[in-house]
Motif scaffolding. Structure first.
Motif, PDB file in Angstrom:
ATOM      1  N   MET A 135       0.685  -1.082  -0.190  1.00 40.02           N
ATOM      2  CA  MET A 135      -0.303   0.066  -0.380  1.00 40.02           C
ATOM      3  C   MET A 135       0.387   0.873   0.059  1.00 40.02           C
ATOM      4  O   MET A 135       2.139   1.044   0.248  1.00 40.02           O
ATOM      5  CB  MET A 135      -0.924  -0.106   1.223  1.00 40.02           C
ATOM      6  N   THR A 136       0.739   2.533  -0.606  1.00 38.69           N
ATOM      7  CA  THR A 136       1.200   3.497  -0.616  1.00 38.69           C
ATOM      8  C   THR A 136       0.549   4.087   0.765  1.00 38.69           C
ATOM      9  O   THR A 136      -0.433   4.299   1.057  1.00 38.69           O
ATOM     10  CB  THR A 136      -0.207   4.068  -1.596  1.00 38.69           C
ATOM     11  N   TRP A 137       1.558   4.484   1.618  1.00 41.97           N
ATOM     12  CA  TRP A 137       1.760   5.063   2.570  1.00 41.97           C
ATOM     13  C   TRP A 137       2.141   6.704   2.951  1.00 41.97           C
ATOM     14  O   TRP A 137       2.730   7.125   3.006  1.00 41.97           O
ATOM     15  CB  TRP A 137       2.132   4.183   4.307  1.00 41.97           C
ATOM     16  N   SER A 138       1.061   7.740   3.828  1.00 42.01           N
ATOM     17  CA  SER A 138       1.138   9.300   3.190  1.00 42.01           C
ATOM     18  C   SER A 138       1.276   9.368   4.592  1.00 42.01           C
ATOM     19  O   SER A 138       1.215  10.634   4.822  1.00 42.01           O
ATOM     20  CB  SER A 138       0.241   9.852   2.404  1.00 42.01           C
ATOM     21  N   GLU A 159       2.047 -15.376  -1.958  1.00 43.67           N
ATOM     22  CA  GLU A 159       4.205 -14.833  -2.489  1.00 43.67           C
ATOM     23  C   GLU A 159       4.056 -13.719  -3.167  1.00 43.67           C
ATOM     24  O   GLU A 159       5.053 -12.848  -2.344  1.00 43.67           O
ATOM     25  CB  GLU A 159       4.489 -15.652  -3.805  1.00 43.67           C
ATOM     26  N   THR A 160       2.669 -12.655  -3.134  1.00 43.62           N
ATOM     27  CA  THR A 160       2.897 -11.627  -3.766  1.00 43.62           C
ATOM     28  C   THR A 160       3.011 -10.129  -2.300  1.00 43.62           C
ATOM     29  O   THR A 160       2.935  -9.224  -2.458  1.00 43.62           O
ATOM     30  CB  THR A 160       1.912 -10.863  -4.954  1.00 43.62           C
ATOM     31  N   LEU A 161       2.278 -11.150  -1.596  1.00 44.83           N
ATOM     32  CA  LEU A 161       1.712  -9.914  -0.266  1.00 44.83           C
ATOM     33  C   LEU A 161       3.028 -10.367   1.267  1.00 44.83           C
ATOM     34  O   LEU A 161       3.528 -11.343   0.747  1.00 44.83           O
ATOM     35  CB  LEU A 161       0.577 -10.997   0.516  1.00 44.83           C
ATOM     36  N   PRO A 162       2.765  -9.650   1.643  1.00 54.85           N
ATOM     37  CA  PRO A 162       3.734  -9.130   2.471  1.00 54.85           C
ATOM     38  C   PRO A 162       3.620  -9.810   3.568  1.00 54.85           C
ATOM     39  O   PRO A 162       2.608 -10.392   4.244  1.00 54.85           O
ATOM     40  CB  PRO A 162       3.267  -7.233   3.565  1.00 54.85           C
ATOM     41  N   LEU A 174      -1.969 -14.074  12.865  1.00 56.12           N
ATOM     42  CA  LEU A 174      -1.101 -14.407  11.856  1.00 56.12           C
ATOM     43  C   LEU A 174      -0.979 -12.957  11.088  1.00 56.12           C
ATOM     44  O   LEU A 174       0.151 -13.112  11.002  1.00 56.12           O
ATOM     45  CB  LEU A 174      -2.319 -14.332  10.413  1.00 56.12           C
ATOM     46  N   ARG A 175      -1.857 -12.110  10.855  1.00 57.60           N
ATOM     47  CA  ARG A 175      -1.283 -10.639  10.963  1.00 57.60           C
ATOM     48  C   ARG A 175      -0.231 -10.109  11.577  1.00 57.60           C
ATOM     49  O   ARG A 175       0.751  -9.520  11.565  1.00 57.60           O
ATOM     50  CB  ARG A 175      -2.502 -10.160  10.862  1.00 57.60           C
ATOM     51  N   TYR A 176      -0.196  -9.844  12.976  1.00 60.81           N
ATOM     52  CA  TYR A 176       0.107  -9.480  13.737  1.00 60.81           C
ATOM     53  C   TYR A 176       1.520  -9.811  13.797  1.00 60.81           C
ATOM     54  O   TYR A 176       2.731  -9.555  14.472  1.00 60.81           O
ATOM     55  CB  TYR A 176      -0.204  -9.912  15.940  1.00 60.81           C
ATOM     56  N   PHE A 177       1.466 -12.120  13.844  1.00 54.67           N
ATOM     57  CA  PHE A 177       3.335 -12.655  14.383  1.00 54.67           C
ATOM     58  C   PHE A 177       3.984 -12.767  12.491  1.00 54.67           C
ATOM     59  O   PHE A 177       5.349 -12.614  12.498  1.00 54.67           O
ATOM     60  CB  PHE A 177       3.321 -13.613  13.878  1.00 54.67           C
ATOM     61  N   THR A 178       3.592 -12.619  11.606  1.00 55.62           N
ATOM     62  CA  THR A 178       3.788 -12.796  10.214  1.00 55.62           C
ATOM     63  C   THR A 178       3.313 -11.727   9.364  1.00 55.62           C
ATOM     64  O   THR A 178       4.289 -11.256   8.387  1.00 55.62           O
ATOM     65  CB  THR A 178       3.147 -14.124   9.746  1.00 55.62           C
ATOM     66  N   GLY A 179       2.874 -10.708   9.728  1.00 56.37           N
ATOM     67  CA  GLY A 179       2.193  -9.762   8.440  1.00 56.37           C
ATOM     68  C   GLY A 179       1.543 -10.335   6.806  1.00 56.37           C
ATOM     69  O   GLY A 179       1.250  -9.098   6.883  1.00 56.37           O
ATOM     70  N   ILE A 220       3.437  -0.360  11.422  1.00 55.27           N
ATOM     71  CA  ILE A 220       4.272  -1.963  11.854  1.00 55.27           C
ATOM     72  C   ILE A 220       5.437  -2.498  11.156  1.00 55.27           C
ATOM     73  O   ILE A 220       5.089  -2.946   9.472  1.00 55.27           O
ATOM     74  CB  ILE A 220       3.531  -3.293  12.450  1.00 55.27           C
ATOM     75  N   THR A 221       6.800  -2.921  11.168  1.00 53.33           N
ATOM     76  CA  THR A 221       8.223  -3.122  10.912  1.00 53.33           C
ATOM     77  C   THR A 221       8.004  -4.598  10.404  1.00 53.33           C
ATOM     78  O   THR A 221       7.886  -5.387  11.463  1.00 53.33           O
ATOM     79  CB  THR A 221      10.003  -1.917  11.033  1.00 53.33           C
ATOM     80  N   ASP A 222       8.445  -5.146   9.549  1.00 53.25           N
ATOM     81  CA  ASP A 222       8.587  -6.659  10.153  1.00 53.25           C
ATOM     82  C   ASP A 222       9.940  -7.045  11.119  1.00 53.25           C
ATOM     83  O   ASP A 222      10.437  -8.563  11.630  1.00 53.25           O
ATOM     84  CB  ASP A 222       9.841  -7.154   8.892  1.00 53.25           C
ATOM     85  N   ASP A 223      11.033  -5.981  10.937  1.00 54.19           N
ATOM     86  CA  ASP A 223      12.227  -6.317  12.485  1.00 54.19           C
ATOM     87  C   ASP A 223      11.031  -6.472  14.071  1.00 54.19           C
ATOM     88  O   ASP A 223      11.083  -7.261  14.570  1.00 54.19           O
ATOM     89  CB  ASP A 223      12.778  -4.593  12.426  1.00 54.19           C
ATOM     90  N   GLU A 224       9.484  -5.720  13.832  1.00 57.23           N
ATOM     91  CA  GLU A 224       8.769  -5.756  15.366  1.00 57.23           C
ATOM     92  C   GLU A 224       8.235  -6.978  15.105  1.00 57.23           C
ATOM     93  O   GLU A 224       8.320  -7.635  16.275  1.00 57.23           O
ATOM     94  CB  GLU A 224       7.577  -4.815  15.716  1.00 57.23           C
ATOM     95  N   ARG A 225       8.073  -7.971  13.948  1.00 55.55           N
ATOM     96  CA  ARG A 225       6.995  -9.319  14.169  1.00 55.55           C
ATOM     97  C   ARG A 225       8.364 -10.072  14.577  1.00 55.55           C
ATOM     98  O   ARG A 225       7.872 -10.717  14.365  1.00 55.55           O
ATOM     99  CB  ARG A 225       6.679  -9.243  12.687  1.00 55.55           C
ATOM    100  N   GLN A 226       9.996 -10.052  13.916  1.00 53.68           N
ATOM    101  CA  GLN A 226      10.408 -10.880  14.250  1.00 53.68           C
ATOM    102  C   GLN A 226      10.297 -11.275  16.052  1.00 53.68           C
ATOM    103  O   GLN A 226      10.912 -12.345  16.328  1.00 53.68           O
ATOM    104  CB  GLN A 226      11.900 -10.335  13.818  1.00 53.68           C
ATOM    105  N   LEU A 227      10.853  -9.647  16.346  1.00 53.95           N
ATOM    106  CA  LEU A 227      10.578  -9.991  17.714  1.00 53.95           C
ATOM    107  C   LEU A 227       9.468 -10.491  18.137  1.00 53.95           C
ATOM    108  O   LEU A 227       9.429 -11.372  18.971  1.00 53.95           O
ATOM    109  CB  LEU A 227      10.372  -8.093  18.744  1.00 53.95           C
ATOM    110  N   ARG A 228       7.822  -9.566  17.763  1.00 56.60           N
ATOM    111  CA  ARG A 228       7.172 -11.049  18.369  1.00 56.60           C
ATOM    112  C   ARG A 228       7.038 -12.450  18.224  1.00 56.60           C
ATOM    113  O   ARG A 228       6.669 -13.251  19.443  1.00 56.60           O
ATOM    114  CB  ARG A 228       5.218 -10.432  17.473  1.00 56.60           C
ATOM    115  N   LEU A 229       7.372 -12.635  17.351  1.00 49.16           N
ATOM    116  CA  LEU A 229       7.879 -14.557  16.508  1.00 49.16           C
ATOM    117  C   LEU A 229       9.010 -14.868  17.979  1.00 49.16           C
ATOM    118  O   LEU A 229       8.829 -16.148  17.906  1.00 49.16           O
ATOM    119  CB  LEU A 229       8.131 -14.635  15.531  1.00 49.16           C
ATOM    120  N   ALA A 230       9.881 -14.220  17.604  1.00 48.47           N
ATOM    121  CA  ALA A 230      11.144 -14.397  19.156  1.00 48.47           C
ATOM    122  C   ALA A 230      10.092 -15.034  20.618  1.00 48.47           C
ATOM    123  O   ALA A 230      10.302 -15.503  21.205  1.00 48.47           O
ATOM    124  CB  ALA A 230      11.835 -14.039  19.092  1.00 48.47           C
TER     125      ALA A 230
END
Length: 380
Positions: free
Chosen positions: A1-4, A79-82, A42-47, A10-20
Motif C-alpha cells: 500500500m502507499t503510505w502517506s 507470495e505477492t503479499l507482505p 496471523l497478521r500480528y506475528f507474520t504480517g 508496523i515493521t518486519d523487525d517488530e514482527r520478528q521480535l513478536r515471533l521470537a
C-alpha cells in the motif's frame, strides 16, 4: 500500500521480535508448535493478511521454523503479499490440510491452536493428531498481544485522532430532519478520505429512545429537535482500531438528561482514576458500578444502570483483551490499551455512553482522547 500518514507502519523487525517471544513461550510450555489460522494473530506475528474461509491458510510456528500452510492454487497470491520469510507448503484440493500439519510436527509433542480457528478445523486436527496432543494456544497469544509496543500505541493514537476529528465534523453536520443513515454515510466517507483502511470503518448513529439500545436500533431514524444523539464510530490504520463514542443534546434544558450525563461522566472518570499499574481489571468495573449505585441506579447489571462491562481492550481487534469486567483478575501493565465506557441505560428513554480509551504507561494511565466537556459540549 502507499503510505502517506505521519505515523509508521508496523515493521518486519517488530514482527520478528513478536515471533521470537512466541517461540520463547513455546519452549517454556514445552510445545512442539502453534498453528495460526487466517486470523488477526496471523497478521500480528507474520504480517500476512488473509480472509478466513473453509480452507486452512495459516502458519505453523515451531521453536526453530516458520511454515505457511497454503492451498495450492493460492500460493502465487500469498507470495505477492507482505509476510515474514518462511517456507510455503501447499496442500491440494483433495488433500487434508490437517495431515500436512501433522507430518511437519511428527509423532511427538503437543500443538497449540490459535483460539480463533474454526471448530471444524479443530476436528480435522484432532483426527490427524489425536485430541490429547492439541492444546489451547489462546492463552499464549493473548498474553503477548495485550501488551502494545510504542509503535502500536502510535497507530492507535493516530486512528483515534482521525475519528475524534470526524466526530466533530458529524456533530457540526447534524440538524433536525437529518437521517441517521446520512450521518453514517458521511462518517464512513470521511474516514476513507483521510486514509483509513478500506472497508474498516464502523458506525452506530442513534437518536432519541434508540440511544437506550447499546448497539443501536434496526431501521433508519430521523433527528428531531431535542433528541439525544449517540454516535459510536471508528476505523483502522494498518489494522489498528479507533473507537470513540459521544452522547449529547444540541440545546441545554433537559434536566433529566443533564443529571444522567453527569453520572456517566463521573463513572467514566472513576474508571480512569482506578487504572493503577498492578490493579486487577475487575477493580475498574467495580469503580464504575460504585458511582452508579451511589446515585440509586443498578446495582449490578440492572436497569436503569450499566448493563455491560465497563470496557474492552483494542488493537488489531476492536474487542480483545484486557476486558474491563467483573471477575477479571488480570493485573494492569504498561502497554495495555482499553476502552472506558460505563454506559448508563434508561429503558425506553435514552442511553448515555461516553467512550474514550486509555493506554497504560510506566507512569500510569493516559487518555488517547480527552473526555467530553458537557451534555451539550461533546468535545473539549
Amino acid at each position: 500500500m502507499t503510505w502517506s500518514h505521519p505515523v509508521a507502519l508496523i515493521t518486519d523487525d517488530e514482527r520478528q521480535l513478536r515471533l521470537a517471544r512466541l517461540r520463547q513461550a513455546l519452549e517454556a510450555e514445552q510445545l512442539a508448535g502453534i498453528l495460526l489460522g487466517s486470523t488477526d494473530s496471523l497478521r500480528y506475528f507474520t504480517g500476512l493478511v488473509w480472509h478466513p474461509s473453509e480452507r486452512l491458510l495459516g502458519a505453523l510456528v515451531t521453536p526453530t521454523a516458520l511454515y505457511y500452510i497454503v492451498p495450492g492454487f493460492e500460493r502465487s497470491r500469498v507470495e505477492t503479499l507482505p509476510h515474514l520469510p518462511g517456507e510455503i507448503l501447499v496442500w491440494e484440493e483433495e488433500e487434508n490440510s490437517a495431515e500436512l500439519v501433522s507430518r511437519l510436527l511428527g509423532q511427538a509433542g503437543s500443538l497449540a491452536l490459535d483460539d480463533e480457528l474454526p471448530l471444524f478445523f479443530y476436528h480435522r486436527l484432532a483426527a490427524a493428531f489425536g485430541a490429547g496432543r492439541l492444546t489451547d494456544g489462546g492463552v499464549i497469544i493473548r498474553s503477548l498481544r495485550r501488551i502494545k509496543s510504542s509503535a502500536e500505541i502510535a497507530l492507535i493514537q493516530y486512528a483515534m485522532n482521525l475519528t475524534l476529528d470526524i466526530q466533530k465534523q458529524a456533530h457540526a453536520l447534524m440538524k433536525p430532519g437529518i437521517k441517521a443513515s446520512e450521518v453514517v454515510d458521511f462518517i464512513d466517507r470521511r474516514h476513507r478520505q483521510v486514509g483509513a483502511d478500506g472497508g474498516s470503518t464502523f458506525c452506530i448513529v442513534s437518536f432519541g429512545t434508540a440511544t437506550s439500545l447499546p448497539h443501536g436500533a434496526e431501521g433508519d431514524q430521523t433527528l428531531a429537535k431535542g433528541d439525544v444523539v449517540l454516535v459510536d464510530t471508528g476505523c483502522q490504520i494498518d489494522g489498528y482500531h479507533s473507537d470513540l463514542t459521544r452522547t449529547y443534546v444540541f440545546e441545554g434544558g433537559n434536566k433529566e438528561f443533564e443529571a444522567a450525563w453527569a453520572i456517566e461522566r463521573e463513572a467514566q472518570q472513576a474508571v480512569f482514576d482506578a487504572a493503577k499499574l498492578g490493579a486487577p481489571c475487575s477493580s475498574l468495573d467495580d469503580a464504575a458500578r460504585r458511582v452508579i449505585a451511589k446515585h440509586a441506579l443498578g446495582p449490578d447489571y440492572r436497569l436503569p444502570g450499566l448493563p455491560h462491562r465497563a470496557g474492552h481492550g483494542l488493537g488489531l481487534q476492536i474487542h480483545e483483551e484486557p476486558y474491563i469486567v467483573r471477575g477479571n483478575a488480570t493485573p494492569l501493565a504498561a502497554g495495555m490499551c482499553f476502552s472506558n465506557e460505563p454506559m448508563i441505560v434508561f429503558p425506553d428513554k435514552f442511553g448515555i455512553r461516553l467512550e474514550d480509551h486509555i493506554y497504560m504507561a510506566a507512569d500510569g494511565p493516559h487518555w488517547f482522547t480527552t473526555p467530553a466537556r458537557g451534555p451539550s459540549e461533546p468535545f473539549s
